[in-house]
Design a protein around this motif. Structure first.
Motif, PDB file in Angstrom:
ATOM      1  N   LEU A  73      45.307  37.172  52.306  1.00  0.00           N
ATOM      2  CA  LEU A  73      45.487  36.315  53.468  1.00  0.00           C
ATOM      3  C   LEU A  73      44.178  36.176  54.237  1.00  0.00           C
ATOM      4  O   LEU A  73      43.206  36.896  53.991  1.00  0.00           O
ATOM      5  N   THR A  74      44.165  35.238  55.188  1.00  0.00           N
ATOM      6  CA  THR A  74      42.907  34.924  55.872  1.00  0.00           C
ATOM      7  C   THR A  74      42.380  36.088  56.694  1.00  0.00           C
ATOM      8  O   THR A  74      41.182  36.174  56.946  1.00  0.00           O
ATOM      9  N   GLY A  75      43.240  36.997  57.125  1.00  0.00           N
ATOM     10  CA  GLY A  75      42.773  38.159  57.862  1.00  0.00           C
ATOM     11  C   GLY A  75      42.069  39.173  56.989  1.00  0.00           C
ATOM     12  O   GLY A  75      41.385  40.081  57.499  1.00  0.00           O
ATOM     13  N   ASP A  76      42.223  39.025  55.671  1.00  0.00           N
ATOM     14  CA  ASP A  76      41.653  39.996  54.739  1.00  0.00           C
ATOM     15  C   ASP A  76      40.479  39.454  53.935  1.00  0.00           C
ATOM     16  O   ASP A  76      39.585  40.226  53.545  1.00  0.00           O
ATOM     17  N   ALA A  77      40.468  38.169  53.656  1.00  0.00           N
ATOM     18  CA  ALA A  77      39.447  37.625  52.754  1.00  0.00           C
ATOM     19  C   ALA A  77      39.222  36.149  53.045  1.00  0.00           C
ATOM     20  O   ALA A  77      40.132  35.432  53.477  1.00  0.00           O
ATOM     21  N   VAL A  78      37.994  35.699  52.779  1.00  0.00           N
ATOM     22  CA  VAL A  78      37.572  34.328  53.045  1.00  0.00           C
ATOM     23  C   VAL A  78      37.829  33.461  51.818  1.00  0.00           C
ATOM     24  O   VAL A  78      37.686  33.911  50.675  1.00  0.00           O
ATOM     25  N   GLU A 182      41.216  25.711  59.853  1.00  0.00           N
ATOM     26  CA  GLU A 182      39.911  26.224  60.250  1.00  0.00           C
ATOM     27  C   GLU A 182      39.801  27.715  59.969  1.00  0.00           C
ATOM     28  O   GLU A 182      38.754  28.207  59.537  1.00  0.00           O
ATOM     29  N   LYS A 183      40.881  28.450  60.230  1.00  0.00           N
ATOM     30  CA  LYS A 183      40.854  29.886  59.953  1.00  0.00           C
ATOM     31  C   LYS A 183      40.693  30.158  58.466  1.00  0.00           C
ATOM     32  O   LYS A 183      40.002  31.088  58.063  1.00  0.00           O
ATOM     33  N   LEU A 184      41.332  29.340  57.654  1.00  0.00           N
ATOM     34  CA  LEU A 184      41.208  29.510  56.211  1.00  0.00           C
ATOM     35  C   LEU A 184      39.783  29.269  55.749  1.00  0.00           C
ATOM     36  O   LEU A 184      39.265  29.986  54.883  1.00  0.00           O
ATOM     37  N   LEU A 185      39.136  28.257  56.310  1.00  0.00           N
ATOM     38  CA  LEU A 185      37.874  27.776  55.759  1.00  0.00           C
ATOM     39  C   LEU A 185      36.645  28.199  56.560  1.00  0.00           C
ATOM     40  O   LEU A 185      35.527  27.832  56.202  1.00  0.00           O
ATOM     41  N   ALA A 186      36.835  28.969  57.646  1.00  0.00           N
ATOM     42  CA  ALA A 186      35.693  29.420  58.439  1.00  0.00           C
ATOM     43  C   ALA A 186      34.804  30.339  57.598  1.00  0.00           C
ATOM     44  O   ALA A 186      35.250  31.354  57.068  1.00  0.00           O
ATOM     45  N   GLY A 187      33.533  29.944  57.453  1.00  0.00           N
ATOM     46  CA  GLY A 187      32.590  30.730  56.678  1.00  0.00           C
ATOM     47  C   GLY A 187      32.860  30.723  55.194  1.00  0.00           C
ATOM     48  O   GLY A 187      32.350  31.581  54.456  1.00  0.00           O
ATOM     49  N   ALA A 188      33.642  29.770  54.729  1.00  0.00           N
ATOM     50  CA  ALA A 188      34.078  29.756  53.331  1.00  0.00           C
ATOM     51  C   ALA A 188      33.064  29.082  52.419  1.00  0.00           C
ATOM     52  O   ALA A 188      32.214  28.294  52.852  1.00  0.00           O
ATOM     53  N   ASP A 189      33.185  29.405  51.151  1.00  0.00           N
ATOM     54  CA  ASP A 189      32.453  28.711  50.099  1.00  0.00           C
ATOM     55  C   ASP A 189      33.338  27.558  49.637  1.00  0.00           C
ATOM     56  O   ASP A 189      34.364  27.770  48.999  1.00  0.00           O
ATOM     57  N   THR A 190      32.958  26.342  49.994  1.00  0.00           N
ATOM     58  CA  THR A 190      33.790  25.175  49.680  1.00  0.00           C
ATOM     59  C   THR A 190      33.167  24.302  48.596  1.00  0.00           C
ATOM     60  O   THR A 190      33.400  23.093  48.550  1.00  0.00           O
ATOM     61  N   ARG A 191      32.381  24.912  47.725  1.00  0.00           N
ATOM     62  CA  ARG A 191      31.836  24.127  46.606  1.00  0.00           C
ATOM     63  C   ARG A 191      32.961  23.583  45.732  1.00  0.00           C
ATOM     64  O   ARG A 191      32.828  22.520  45.123  1.00  0.00           O
TER      65      ARG A 191
END
Length: 284
Positions: A73-78, A182-191
């Motif tokens: 989940l988003t609280g554990d991993a990006v 936004e919480k899901l994708l904050a600081g995410a790798d979206t390639r």
């Protein structure tokens, strides 16, 4: 019917073991497998949610092995950890049942992951191919695009009492509920795009899209857009709109809807026998 539940570790991560639960009846000959991802805005929920029992367990008596998987989940991993987990859960399931077609399904945020896995986003992420393709995708009130989900919520008034959105508002104390995309994708790798629409090609697996036309959390227009995106590329896609149904509505568990799932699985379990060129999109 005696349903047995067995837990398995499908992946080990720094955050801990990722588990799935297999729902099966050894007295019923299996004909297909349904891998299910729970909802919860990518930040909550588990493989043991009640609707796995009410919505999917009855399919076990018809020879469908139900597999319900957790994911980080988003609280554990990006992101794209959630996609990585979903794809690995599919790999485990397809490998565990090599002689059975595997359908992938999910509700809300879980439907987002199911759609991505079925459309081979995990393959683009990892640079490897699935052991075999999914036989089909089934989504309930799915979030097709996390960015779009946030944008739609920001332009809506406070939800009315008695709706799913009001329950969510009461639970989180704010509306929109924290900008879940936004919480899901904050600081995410979206390639690898998190939008399901962006992974639709001309060889997509069949989709059964289920959505309530009174959904106060995820607009049913996202499912209409998904149907249109699939159909424009010549793919098999079916939209079952449930009149009066809100988000994660009990109407999704009614025998008629479950019958639609069973019929979809029957039709596409043996994809070599499915109609090809003349079959187009359907809207129920």
């Amino acid at each position: 019917m005696t349903i047995s539940l067995t837990d398995h570790v499908y992946a080990r991560r720094p955050e801990g073991e990722q588990l799935l639960t297999v729902h099966h009846d050894d007295d019923v000959p299996p004909r297909a497998v349904l891998l299910y991802f729970h909802g919860g805005g990518w930040q909550g929920g588990s493989r043991l949610v009640e609707n796995v029992t009410t919505r999917l367990q009855p399919l076990v008596s018809h020879g469908v092995i139900v597999v319900s998987a957790d994911y980080r989940l988003t609280g554990d991993a990006v992101w794209p950890a959630q996609l990585e987990d979903a794809g690995d859960a599919f790999e485990w399931t397809a490998s565990a049942y090599p002689d059975l077609p595997v359908f992938v399904a999910g509700a809300s945020a879980g439907g987002h992951l199911a759609g991505l896995v079925g459309l081979r986003a995990w393959e683009r992420l990892t640079g490897t191919s699935h052991v075999r393709p999914a036989a089909g995708v089934i989504t309930y009130a799915t979030v097709a695009d996390p960015y779009q989900w946030d944008s739609e919520r920001r332009h809506e008034p406070l939800p009315l009492p008695g709706t799913f959105a009001h329950w969510s508002y009461s639970r989180h104390g704010q509306w929109p509920p924290g900008g879940l995309g936004e919480k899901l994708l904050a600081g995410a790798d979206t390639r690898v795009s998190p939008s399901v629409y962006n992974h639709v090609d001309v060889e997509a697996v069949p989709f059964l899209i289920i959505h309530g036309d009174r959904d106060t959390c995820v607009s049913h227009q996202e499912s209409v857009q998904l149907l249109d995106t699939l159909s424009r590329r010549g793919n098999r896609a079916f939209l079952l709109e449930i009149a009066g149904a809100d988000h994660e509505d009990p109407r999704f568990d009614e025998p008629f809807v479950r019958g639609a799932l069973a019929a979809f699985i029957d039709q596409f379990a043996d994809r070599s026998s499915a109609p090809l060129a003349e079959e187009g999109p359907a809207h129920a």
